[in-house]
Design a protein around this motif. Structure first.
Motif, PDB file in Angstrom:
ATOM      1  N   HIS A  70       0.857  -1.189   0.000  1.00 22.91           N
ATOM      2  CA  HIS A  70       0.000   0.000   0.000  1.00 22.91           C
ATOM      3  C   HIS A  70       0.892   1.239   0.000  1.00 22.91           C
ATOM      4  O   HIS A  70       2.129   1.132  -0.069  1.00 22.91           O
ATOM      5  N   SER A  71       0.282   2.413   0.080  1.00 24.10           N
ATOM      6  CA  SER A  71       1.026   3.653  -0.120  1.00 24.10           C
ATOM      7  C   SER A  71       2.174   3.837   0.871  1.00 24.10           C
ATOM      8  O   SER A  71       3.222   4.369   0.523  1.00 24.10           O
ATOM      9  N   SER A  72       1.985   3.390   2.109  1.00 25.06           N
ATOM     10  CA  SER A  72       3.036   3.577   3.115  1.00 25.06           C
ATOM     11  C   SER A  72       3.985   2.391   3.222  1.00 25.06           C
ATOM     12  O   SER A  72       5.026   2.497   3.875  1.00 25.06           O
ATOM     13  N   LEU A  73       3.645   1.260   2.587  1.00 24.83           N
ATOM     14  CA  LEU A  73       4.506   0.078   2.653  1.00 24.83           C
ATOM     15  C   LEU A  73       4.390  -0.685   1.333  1.00 24.83           C
ATOM     16  O   LEU A  73       3.488  -1.501   1.155  1.00 24.83           O
ATOM     17  N   PRO A  74       5.298  -0.428   0.390  1.00 23.56           N
ATOM     18  CA  PRO A  74       5.206  -1.080  -0.924  1.00 23.56           C
ATOM     19  C   PRO A  74       5.407  -2.591  -0.819  1.00 23.56           C
ATOM     20  O   PRO A  74       6.136  -3.085   0.031  1.00 23.56           O
ATOM     21  N   GLY A  75       4.745  -3.316  -1.712  1.00 25.68           N
ATOM     22  CA  GLY A  75       4.895  -4.762  -1.759  1.00 25.68           C
ATOM     23  C   GLY A  75       6.154  -5.190  -2.485  1.00 25.68           C
ATOM     24  O   GLY A  75       6.855  -4.368  -3.089  1.00 25.68           O
ATOM     25  N   PRO A  76       6.465  -6.468  -2.395  1.00 26.10           N
ATOM     26  CA  PRO A  76       5.708  -7.522  -1.713  1.00 26.10           C
ATOM     27  C   PRO A  76       5.865  -7.440  -0.198  1.00 26.10           C
ATOM     28  O   PRO A  76       6.914  -7.043   0.297  1.00 26.10           O
ATOM     29  N   LEU A  77       4.794  -7.873   0.522  1.00 32.29           N
ATOM     30  CA  LEU A  77       4.798  -7.801   1.972  1.00 32.29           C
ATOM     31  C   LEU A  77       5.151  -9.130   2.625  1.00 32.29           C
ATOM     32  O   LEU A  77       5.062  -9.259   3.854  1.00 32.29           O
ATOM     33  N   CYS A  78       5.519 -10.124   1.829  1.00 32.05           N
ATOM     34  CA  CYS A  78       5.914 -11.429   2.359  1.00 32.05           C
ATOM     35  C   CYS A  78       6.391 -12.270   1.182  1.00 32.05           C
ATOM     36  O   CYS A  78       6.446 -11.791   0.046  1.00 32.05           O
ATOM     37  N   HIS A  79       6.697 -13.511   1.435  1.00 32.02           N
ATOM     38  CA  HIS A  79       7.031 -14.449   0.368  1.00 32.02           C
ATOM     39  C   HIS A  79       5.831 -15.320   0.007  1.00 32.02           C
ATOM     40  O   HIS A  79       5.625 -15.625  -1.170  1.00 32.02           O
ATOM     41  N   GLY A  80       5.048 -15.690   1.011  1.00 32.19           N
ATOM     42  CA  GLY A  80       3.875 -16.507   0.739  1.00 32.19           C
ATOM     43  C   GLY A  80       2.711 -16.105   1.618  1.00 32.19           C
ATOM     44  O   GLY A  80       2.888 -15.742   2.788  1.00 32.19           O
ATOM     45  N   VAL A  81       1.495 -16.148   1.041  1.00 34.09           N
ATOM     46  CA  VAL A  81       0.258 -15.870   1.771  1.00 34.09           C
ATOM     47  C   VAL A  81      -0.441 -17.210   2.013  1.00 34.09           C
ATOM     48  O   VAL A  81      -0.672 -17.967   1.066  1.00 34.09           O
ATOM     49  N   ILE A  82      -0.781 -17.507   3.264  1.00 35.60           N
ATOM     50  CA  ILE A  82      -1.393 -18.788   3.617  1.00 35.60           C
ATOM     51  C   ILE A  82      -2.876 -18.565   3.868  1.00 35.60           C
ATOM     52  O   ILE A  82      -3.262 -17.885   4.824  1.00 35.60           O
ATOM     53  N   ALA A  83      -3.721 -19.142   2.998  1.00 31.94           N
ATOM     54  CA  ALA A  83      -5.162 -18.932   3.063  1.00 31.94           C
ATOM     55  C   ALA A  83      -5.789 -19.834   4.123  1.00 31.94           C
ATOM     56  O   ALA A  83      -5.160 -20.749   4.662  1.00 31.94           O
ATOM     57  N   LYS A  84      -7.071 -19.573   4.399  1.00 35.21           N
ATOM     58  CA  LYS A  84      -7.801 -20.364   5.393  1.00 35.21           C
ATOM     59  C   LYS A  84      -7.849 -21.839   5.017  1.00 35.21           C
ATOM     60  O   LYS A  84      -7.873 -22.707   5.902  1.00 35.21           O
ATOM     61  N   ASP A  85      -7.896 -22.144   3.706  1.00 37.85           N
ATOM     62  CA  ASP A  85      -7.996 -23.546   3.283  1.00 37.85           C
ATOM     63  C   ASP A  85      -6.639 -24.225   3.177  1.00 37.85           C
ATOM     64  O   ASP A  85      -6.546 -25.372   2.748  1.00 37.85           O
ATOM     65  N   GLY A  86      -5.567 -23.527   3.565  1.00 37.57           N
ATOM     66  CA  GLY A  86      -4.234 -24.109   3.540  1.00 37.57           C
ATOM     67  C   GLY A  86      -3.463 -23.883   2.263  1.00 37.57           C
ATOM     68  O   GLY A  86      -2.298 -24.276   2.165  1.00 37.57           O
ATOM     69  N   THR A  87      -4.067 -23.228   1.261  1.00 40.52           N
ATOM     70  CA  THR A  87      -3.341 -22.914   0.032  1.00 40.52           C
ATOM     71  C   THR A  87      -2.288 -21.841   0.300  1.00 40.52           C
ATOM     72  O   THR A  87      -2.538 -20.881   1.032  1.00 40.52           O
ATOM     73  N   VAL A  88      -1.101 -22.015  -0.287  1.00 43.77           N
ATOM     74  CA  VAL A  88      -0.027 -21.025  -0.172  1.00 43.77           C
ATOM     75  C   VAL A  88       0.095 -20.282  -1.498  1.00 43.77           C
ATOM     76  O   VAL A  88       0.322 -20.905  -2.546  1.00 43.77           O
ATOM     77  N   TYR A  89      -0.081 -18.971  -1.463  1.00 42.96           N
ATOM     78  CA  TYR A  89       0.048 -18.122  -2.650  1.00 42.96           C
ATOM     79  C   TYR A  89       1.432 -17.467  -2.615  1.00 42.96           C
ATOM     80  O   TYR A  89       1.717 -16.659  -1.725  1.00 42.96           O
ATOM     81  N   LEU A  90       2.282 -17.801  -3.560  1.00 45.01           N
ATOM     82  CA  LEU A  90       3.630 -17.242  -3.600  1.00 45.01           C
ATOM     83  C   LEU A  90       3.597 -15.874  -4.264  1.00 45.01           C
ATOM     84  O   LEU A  90       3.109 -15.727  -5.392  1.00 45.01           O
ATOM     85  N   VAL A  91       4.141 -14.854  -3.577  1.00 43.10           N
ATOM     86  CA  VAL A  91       4.131 -13.495  -4.113  1.00 43.10           C
ATOM     87  C   VAL A  91       5.540 -12.925  -4.281  1.00 43.10           C
ATOM     88  O   VAL A  91       5.696 -11.851  -4.859  1.00 43.10           O
ATOM     89  N   SER A  92       6.570 -13.615  -3.774  1.00 44.59           N
ATOM     90  CA  SER A  92       7.932 -13.108  -3.928  1.00 44.59           C
ATOM     91  C   SER A  92       8.938 -14.226  -3.680  1.00 44.59           C
ATOM     92  O   SER A  92       8.648 -15.187  -2.960  1.00 44.59           O
ATOM     93  N   ALA A  93      10.106 -14.087  -4.306  1.00 43.42           N
ATOM     94  CA  ALA A  93      11.217 -15.009  -4.049  1.00 43.42           C
ATOM     95  C   ALA A  93      12.476 -14.222  -3.676  1.00 43.42           C
ATOM     96  O   ALA A  93      13.583 -14.740  -3.760  1.00 43.42           O
ATOM     97  N   GLY A  94      12.285 -12.968  -3.266  1.00 44.96           N
ATOM     98  CA  GLY A  94      13.431 -12.138  -2.894  1.00 44.96           C
ATOM     99  C   GLY A  94      13.134 -11.348  -1.639  1.00 44.96           C
ATOM    100  O   GLY A  94      12.286 -11.729  -0.827  1.00 44.96           O
ATOM    101  N   ARG A  95      13.806 -10.244  -1.476  1.00 43.83           N
ATOM    102  CA  ARG A  95      13.604  -9.382  -0.306  1.00 43.83           C
ATOM    103  C   ARG A  95      12.160  -8.880  -0.293  1.00 43.83           C
ATOM    104  O   ARG A  95      11.644  -8.425  -1.317  1.00 43.83           O
ATOM    105  N   ALA A  96      11.517  -8.951   0.871  1.00 45.44           N
ATOM    106  CA  ALA A  96      10.127  -8.534   1.002  1.00 45.44           C
ATOM    107  C   ALA A  96       9.963  -7.658   2.240  1.00 45.44           C
ATOM    108  O   ALA A  96      10.688  -7.798   3.232  1.00 45.44           O
ATOM    109  N   ASN A  97       8.973  -6.767   2.197  1.00 45.59           N
ATOM    110  CA  ASN A  97       8.700  -5.831   3.290  1.00 45.59           C
ATOM    111  C   ASN A  97       7.817  -6.491   4.348  1.00 45.59           C
ATOM    112  O   ASN A  97       6.621  -6.243   4.418  1.00 45.59           O
ATOM    113  N   HIS A  98       8.361  -7.341   5.180  1.00 42.96           N
ATOM    114  CA  HIS A  98       7.517  -8.026   6.155  1.00 42.96           C
ATOM    115  C   HIS A  98       8.055  -7.937   7.589  1.00 42.96           C
ATOM    116  O   HIS A  98       7.277  -7.867   8.540  1.00 42.96           O
ATOM    117  N   ALA A  99       9.358  -7.954   7.757  1.00 43.25           N
ATOM    118  CA  ALA A  99       9.913  -8.061   9.108  1.00 43.25           C
ATOM    119  C   ALA A  99      10.262  -6.707   9.711  1.00 43.25           C
ATOM    120  O   ALA A  99      10.089  -6.491  10.911  1.00 43.25           O
TER     121      ALA A  99
END
Length: 350
Positions: A70-99
């Motif tokens: 978002h405007s104050s924190l550009p993506g990607p915000l992680c490497h993988g998003v884990i959905a309620k059903d257990g699916t993992v959506y990969l959004v990055s394979a490098g440095r990410a704005n999460h920690a």
């Protein structure tokens, strides 16, 4: 310390742990490497998104947020998003704005894989450089539930990376253990989750091998037979309705037959963002049906190429069909472009 996994090795590690993984657009090259170093890596960090994921539309919105930021924190915000059903959506394979910045003593404890973590009372170390990040979709209000499938996926995702690097469960931390003032993930304890990861990483007991049976005489009819069918007739798939793709098999060997197959679909450009689910179906003479597990794929906004694998067995009176259903991510675009080609390849044997 370790060199970060390549995109291919990351994907292989997650799927090798038994996870269902969706690759989101240009995740392989989508990163923040221009803002700082990526690696050496030392551990895995778990977060919650503070978003809902009760429906497919909410899940896609959470994935998009983690991909774009978002405007104050550009993506990607992680490497993988884990959905309620257990699916993992990969959004990055490098440095990410999460920690963000965290405690150097905590970092050193992770490097040493210490039995206990010190208090996170400083923010003086770049965590985006040293940690893989997974965002689990949850409001983080202490009320939004954590389904078993999602908790298992968190366990598997962290274990997959630890296994790939030769790390123990002590290389996994929560955001709340890294940066002062953070509370995520809220709803389960990280010591409890590390215990699950420890059990998963433990080597399985090796049973005493049984004597090898004498090889059975081979027959030509027992040899696997190639299964290859195709259609190039365009077919539009309506939204939210299971539709049969004209690739089926009715002439398998007599008697119960085992098979493996993978259906490859080509969907014409442009395709609005959404999801396509596919399943194999056995139809019996009386009209009753056996329905196989559903495999889900995400459209990318352009031309889409999707594979739907399956393995099973079929009785001689049953017909094998393949069905798809489409859920658009944008209600203004209720249907995708047509499926322009469909092919199935595989093997079957008695």
């Amino acid at each position: 310390m370790a060199t970060p996994l390549s995109a291919d090795r990351l994907l292989k590690a997650l799927r090798g742990e038994g996870l269902r993984v969706v690759e989101v657009r240009s995740w392989r090259t989508h990163n923040r490497n221009h803002k700082g170093a990526w690696g050496p890596v030392n551990g895995v960090m778990i977060h919650h998104t503070v978003t809902r994921g009760d429906t497919a539309k909410q899940t896609l919105a959470s994935v998009e947020l983690c991909y774009n930021g978002h405007s104050s924190l550009p993506g990607p915000l992680c490497h993988g998003v884990i959905a309620k059903d257990g699916t993992v959506y990969l959004v990055s394979a490098g440095r990410a704005n999460h920690a963000g910045s965290g405690d150097d003593d905590v970092h050193q404890a992770v490097v040493n894989e210490s039995a206990t973590l010190p208090a996170d009372n400083e923010a003086n170390t770049d965590g985006n450089r040293h940690f893989y990040g997974f965002e689990a979709i949850n409001l983080g209000d202490g009320k939004d539930p954590w389904p078993d499938a999602q908790l298992e996926a968190i366990e598997k995702a962290a274990a997959a990376i630890c296994r790939a690097h030769g790390w123990s469960h002590r290389s996994v931390i929560g955001h709340l253990e890294w940066q002062p003032g953070k509370v995520d993930p809220r709803g389960f304890g990280m010591d409890w989750m590390r215990g699950r990861i420890k059990e998963r990483l433990a080597p399985a007991p090796q049973p005493k091998p049984a004597p090898a049976p004498a090889p059975a005489p081979s027959e030509e009819t027992d040899m696997p037979v190639n299964w290859s069918l195709a259609t190039d007739t365009p077919q539009t798939v309506p939204a939210a309705k299971w539709t049969t793709i004209p690739i089926s098999r009715t002439d398998l060997l007599t008697g119960a037959t085992h098979y493996t197959a993978s259906v490859h679909l080509t969907i014409e450009d442009p395709v609005p963002l959404g999801t396509v689910q596919g399943r194999f179906v056995h139809v019996r003479p009386d009209g009753s049906r056996w329905t196989g597990p559903i495999v889900e794929r995400m459209t990318t906004g352009g031309a889409s190429f999707m594979d739907f694998p399956h393995a099973g067995s079929v009785e001689p009176t049953e017909k094998v069909r393949f069905e798809v259903i489409y859920y658009p991510g944008n209600n203004d675009s209720p249907t995708p472009g047509p499926i322009t080609a469909a092919r199935v390849r595989g093997l079957y044997w008695k």
